[in-house]
Design a protein around this motif. Structure first.
Motif, PDB file in Angstrom:
ATOM      1  N   LEU A   1      13.104  -3.018  -5.731  1.00 49.82           N
ATOM      2  CA  LEU A   1      12.467  -3.203  -4.425  1.00 49.82           C
ATOM      3  C   LEU A   1      12.156  -4.663  -4.123  1.00 49.82           C
ATOM      4  O   LEU A   1      11.964  -5.035  -2.967  1.00 49.82           O
ATOM      5  CB  LEU A   1      11.186  -2.375  -4.349  1.00 49.82           C
ATOM      6  CG  LEU A   1      11.378  -0.855  -4.456  1.00 49.82           C
ATOM      7  CD1 LEU A   1      10.051  -0.158  -4.618  1.00 49.82           C
ATOM      8  CD2 LEU A   1      12.113  -0.327  -3.236  1.00 49.82           C
ATOM      9  N   SER A   2      12.076  -5.504  -5.150  1.00 53.72           N
ATOM     10  CA  SER A   2      11.744  -6.913  -4.932  1.00 53.72           C
ATOM     11  C   SER A   2      12.984  -7.794  -4.766  1.00 53.72           C
ATOM     12  O   SER A   2      12.869  -9.012  -4.653  1.00 53.72           O
ATOM     13  CB  SER A   2      10.900  -7.436  -6.099  1.00 53.72           C
ATOM     14  OG  SER A   2      11.607  -7.313  -7.326  1.00 53.72           O
TER      15      SER A   2
ATOM     16  N   ARG B   1       6.312  -3.907   2.688  1.00 53.52           N
ATOM     17  CA  ARG B   1       7.542  -4.664   3.009  1.00 53.52           C
ATOM     18  C   ARG B   1       8.624  -4.422   1.975  1.00 53.52           C
ATOM     19  O   ARG B   1       9.821  -4.508   2.279  1.00 53.52           O
ATOM     20  CB  ARG B   1       7.217  -6.157   3.113  1.00 53.52           C
ATOM     21  CG  ARG B   1       6.529  -6.546   4.421  1.00 53.52           C
ATOM     22  CD  ARG B   1       6.494  -8.049   4.597  1.00 53.52           C
ATOM     23  NE  ARG B   1       5.600  -8.682   3.636  1.00 53.52           N
ATOM     24  CZ  ARG B   1       4.311  -8.940   3.871  1.00 53.52           C
ATOM     25  NH1 ARG B   1       3.777  -8.610   5.042  1.00 53.52           N
ATOM     26  NH2 ARG B   1       3.573  -9.518   2.955  1.00 53.52           N
ATOM     27  N   ALA B   2       8.230  -4.104   0.742  1.00 52.40           N
ATOM     28  CA  ALA B   2       9.212  -3.813  -0.309  1.00 52.40           C
ATOM     29  C   ALA B   2       9.747  -2.389  -0.216  1.00 52.40           C
ATOM     30  O   ALA B   2      10.659  -2.019  -0.955  1.00 52.40           O
ATOM     31  CB  ALA B   2       8.581  -4.027  -1.684  1.00 52.40           C
TER      32      ALA B   2
ATOM     33  N   ASP C   1       4.756  -8.551  -7.339  1.00 53.89           N
ATOM     34  CA  ASP C   1       5.846  -8.508  -8.322  1.00 53.89           C
ATOM     35  C   ASP C   1       5.386  -7.884  -9.638  1.00 53.89           C
ATOM     36  O   ASP C   1       6.160  -7.196 -10.313  1.00 53.89           O
ATOM     37  CB  ASP C   1       6.401  -9.912  -8.586  1.00 53.89           C
ATOM     38  CG  ASP C   1       7.207 -10.444  -7.413  1.00 53.89           C
ATOM     39  OD1 ASP C   1       7.651  -9.614  -6.584  1.00 53.89           O
ATOM     40  OD2 ASP C   1       7.389 -11.664  -7.315  1.00 53.89           O
TER      41      ASP C   1
ATOM     42  N   LEU D   1       5.634  -4.113  -9.076  1.00 55.84           N
ATOM     43  CA  LEU D   1       7.021  -3.621  -9.036  1.00 55.84           C
ATOM     44  C   LEU D   1       7.685  -3.716 -10.399  1.00 55.84           C
ATOM     45  O   LEU D   1       8.473  -2.845 -10.777  1.00 55.84           O
ATOM     46  CB  LEU D   1       7.823  -4.412  -7.999  1.00 55.84           C
ATOM     47  CG  LEU D   1       7.346  -4.276  -6.544  1.00 55.84           C
ATOM     48  CD1 LEU D   1       8.170  -5.149  -5.617  1.00 55.84           C
ATOM     49  CD2 LEU D   1       7.399  -2.824  -6.088  1.00 55.84           C
TER      50      LEU D   1
END
Length: 376
Positions: A316-317, A148-149, A289, A292
């Motif tokens: 990306l987050s 999803r990221a 997280d 990332l």
């Protein structure tokens, strides 16, 4: 070979032919290339010159000299083209750039599906075949969150953690790449045939092995270097102390990739290998997280869509609004007032969001009220 075949076809046939010779693995191939320069020169080298290369004995020298794979190489190429498979070699433009950084990259990559430029933002998820329900849960959850990221999930199509990782990425609508230890004609394990079709439709199946290569125990550790090589980082979930996933972690360290591990119960042997890695410096992961945040910056901006480049995985987050504000900040220093005036967005929200972006280390504040986009 037909007269109209191009020079690149001949180079490809030479690569296939060399790849088909049993005993020419990544390290032997590298030694041969260092000595002779090209696959064509290797295939036409005199016997004594071949025998002078470390690791080459009479049997392997004969296999190279007699070129018994010549007709098979042409057949292999025809079969690949008929099936719609891609054949990528180091000299080709579409060969994954991350693999070129490896000390022993695959000479040839068979690909069913498509490897895209945005797949450079990839994380491998690996672990035990015999895993617990907790391990399966975490693998699917982490893979879905990464997908999803916008991160491509790489794994090995094996039972257990690999399977859950691919499924998690697929369910989230993301991209996933499966690196096989067999040829594309031998899906292993066989019950993952349907999964392999889904992966190739939403990413790619890749292997360095010829089409008809059946499963052989020693080839699985060899393919693990490609799993880590295609990825910016490797995430281990439920790896015991004898798990083959630890080979992937070792390759990752050797290739300069980031290594992450999800902890399990301290009294359960299923996660003992992960706990050892965390003790020795691997990054402990509680959520996506952590991955990332912990990934090293991309060496170059990765274009993930028509209007968007990612300079560091931390981006990306971000939420959609945070991303919109980040796009106002350039790689050259700009004054805060100039950034605010360049947008129709609400100025108070821009200012507060820039503070958040600075805390998340995707924006750097410079003296005099200037800001610049972070790339590291």
């Amino acid at each position: 070979m037909p007269a109209e075949s191009s020079e690149s076809d001949q180079l490809l046939l030479d690569q296939i032919q060399l790849n088909l010779i049993q005993g020419v693995g990544p390290r032997i191939r590298r030694s041969l290339l260092d000595q002779f320069g090209t696959p064509s020169q290797i295939l036409n080298a005199p016997r004594q010159d071949l025998l002078n290369v470390p690791g080459i004995g009479e049997k392997l020298a004969n296999a190279i000299i007699y070129r018994t794979a010549k007709s098979t190489a042409e057949e292999e190429l025809q079969r690949c083209r008929a099936a719609g498979y891609q054949l990528l070699f180091e000299e080709s433009d579409d060969y994954p750039s991350l693999l070129r950084e490896m000390p022993d990259p695959p000479a040839l990559l068979y690909c069913k599906g498509e490897i895209l430029p945005e797949d450079e933002l990839a994380v491998a998820i690996v672990g035990s075949r015999k895993c617990t329900h907790y391990g399966l849960q975490q693998a699917e959850k982490m893979a879905a969150a990464l997908a999803r990221a916008g991160v491509t999930v790489v794994s090995g199509l094996a039972r257990g953690i690999d399977q859950a990782a691919h499924r998690g990425a697929l369910k989230a609508g993301g991209r996933t790449i499966a690196v096989m230890a067999t040829g594309l004609s031998h899906i292993y394990p066989p019950e993952h045939r349907e999964l392999s079709e889904q992966v190739s439709a939403q990413g790619a199946l890749v292997t360095e092995f010829p089409l008809d290569q059946a499963p052989v125990a020693g080839l699985f550790p060899q393919r693990n270097r490609i799993i880590s090589g295609l990825s910016m980082g490797v995430l281990l979930i439920e790896a015991g102390r004898k798990s083959g996933a630890l080979h992937t972690a070792r390759h990752a360290y050797e290739q300069g990739r980031d290594v992450f591990a999800v902890p399990g119960r301290i009294d359960h042997p299923a996660s003992a290998g992960c706990h050892d890695l965390i003790r020795d410096g691997a990054m402990l992961v509680r959520s996506v997280d952590d991955v990332l945040e912990g990934l090293s910056p991309a060496k170059t901006p990765v274009k993930v869509s028509e209007n968007r480049e990612v300079h560091t995985p931390r981006e990306l987050s971000l939420s959609d609004f945070e991303r919109d504000v980040l796009n106002l900040v350039t790689l050259e220093p700009q004054h805060l007032n100039e950034i605010v005036q360049s947008s129709n967005l609400d100025s108070s929200r821009i200012l507060s969001t820039l503070t958040v972006l600075e805390m998340r280390k995707v924006v750097k504040r410079l003296p005099g009220g200037f800001l610049v986009r972070a790339t590291g």
